[in-house]
Write an enzyme that holds these catalytic residues in place. Structure first.
Site, PDB file in Angstrom:
ATOM      1  N   ASP A  13       0.858  -1.175   0.000  1.00 30.61           N
ATOM      2  CA  ASP A  13       0.000   0.000   0.000  1.00 30.61           C
ATOM      3  C   ASP A  13       0.904   1.238   0.000  1.00 30.61           C
ATOM      4  O   ASP A  13       2.110   1.152   0.293  1.00 30.61           O
ATOM      5  CB  ASP A  13      -0.895  -0.022   1.242  1.00 30.61           C
ATOM      6  N   ASP A  15      -0.248   5.080   0.990  1.00 34.94           N
ATOM      7  CA  ASP A  15      -0.492   5.981   2.121  1.00 34.94           C
ATOM      8  C   ASP A  15      -0.541   5.192   3.423  1.00 34.94           C
ATOM      9  O   ASP A  15      -1.252   4.188   3.534  1.00 34.94           O
ATOM     10  CB  ASP A  15      -1.801   6.746   1.920  1.00 34.94           C
TER      11      ASP A  15
END
Length: 276
Positions: A13, A15
């Site tokens: 991922d 953020d």
């Protein structure tokens, strides 16, 4: 797969894992550099469908993380990939921004508001009442309803803002039609990422900061799951879920080789000195 040393490729991922509020999380630049130096296949994933890979690559580079465009995989790309497989050369009415419209064009879709095969809803900074009304009308006439991701809010400096999932609920209330969401936590997004890399789930790890999206989808896709504590989920919150990641780490810095770990600590110390 039960041990990290069997991982030969990575999904991560963005953020909360590599960056937070426009700043690189310590260890993230070094980890990406380590993967690239060692020739390890990897993709950076995001549910955000606003930006193109070029936009995201530039955003990451500004905070010191060098990720080539081809190593980014968004919910917009995953959605376009899914629809290309479902209806090659089809048509769609698209509500979204450049990240989604570009992906749909490159997948060979015709953009139209006249009897489209699909209504595709993605993230946008300004949801138009006119566009939402048109989406409702087209779905009521038979267009199939697709959303890039089910996220109901997105963070901003001013606080949470409504996102794709929230607008989708409005459309569902008006049409009584539930959408199919391609992005996380649908493991479909991870499977399409694996296809892009040309790797198998056995031997691939997923790094995320959320138990309810990254970890559950990674688990369902058969990946080695790593939760980092630099984003949404905390160590205390893990017990609220009936599943577990394979590992819980303080940050991606814990995935660095020893030499790169020393470099990350030095870079962090230098940054703190400059800020003082």
């Amino acid at each position: 797969m039960t041990t990290r040393n069997k991982v030969k490729s990575w999904l991560t991922d963005m953020d909360g894992v590599l960056m937070h509020e426009g700043e690189a999380i310590p260890g993230a630049p070094e980890l990406v550099a380590q993967w690239r130096a060692q020739g390890i296949p990897f993709l950076v994933l995001t549910n955000n469908s606003i930006y193109t890979p070029r936009d995201l690559s530039a955003r990451l580079r500004r905070c010191g993380i060098d990720v080539p465009e081809d190593n980014l995989w968004t919910s917009a790309l995953a959605t376009a990939d899914f629809l290309k497989d479902q209806a090659p050369g089809g048509s769609a009415y698209v509500v979204g921004e450049a990240g989604l419209t570009t992906a749909m064009h490159e997948a060979g879709f015709i953009m139209t508001d006249v009897d489209p095969d699909y209504v595709v809803l993605g993230d946008t900074r300004t949801y138009s009442f006119e566009a939402i009304s048109k989406a409702i009308q087209l779905i009521n006439r038979g267009a199939r309803f697709i959303v890039t991701n089910p996220d109901v809010t997105t963070p901003s400096p001013e606080g949470d803002l409504p996102a794709t999932g929230a607008v989708a609920k409005l459309i569902t209330a008006a049409t009584e039609r539930e959408p199919y969401a391609v992005g996380k936590p649908n493991p479909m997004m991870f499977r399409s990422a694996l296809n892009k890399l040309g790797v198998h789930s056995e031997g691939t790890g997923m790094i995320g900061d959320r138990m309810d999206t990254d970890v559950v989808a990674g688990m369902e896709a058969g990946l080695y799951t790593v939760l980092v504590l630099t984003g949404i989920s905390s160590r205390d919150s893990i017990d609220r879920f009936p599943f577990r990641p394979k590992e819980v780490l303080n940050s991606v810095a814990d995935l660095l080789d020893e030499g790169n770990r020393k470099g990350a600590r030095q870079n962090k110390a230098e940054k703190m000195t400059k800020e003082e």
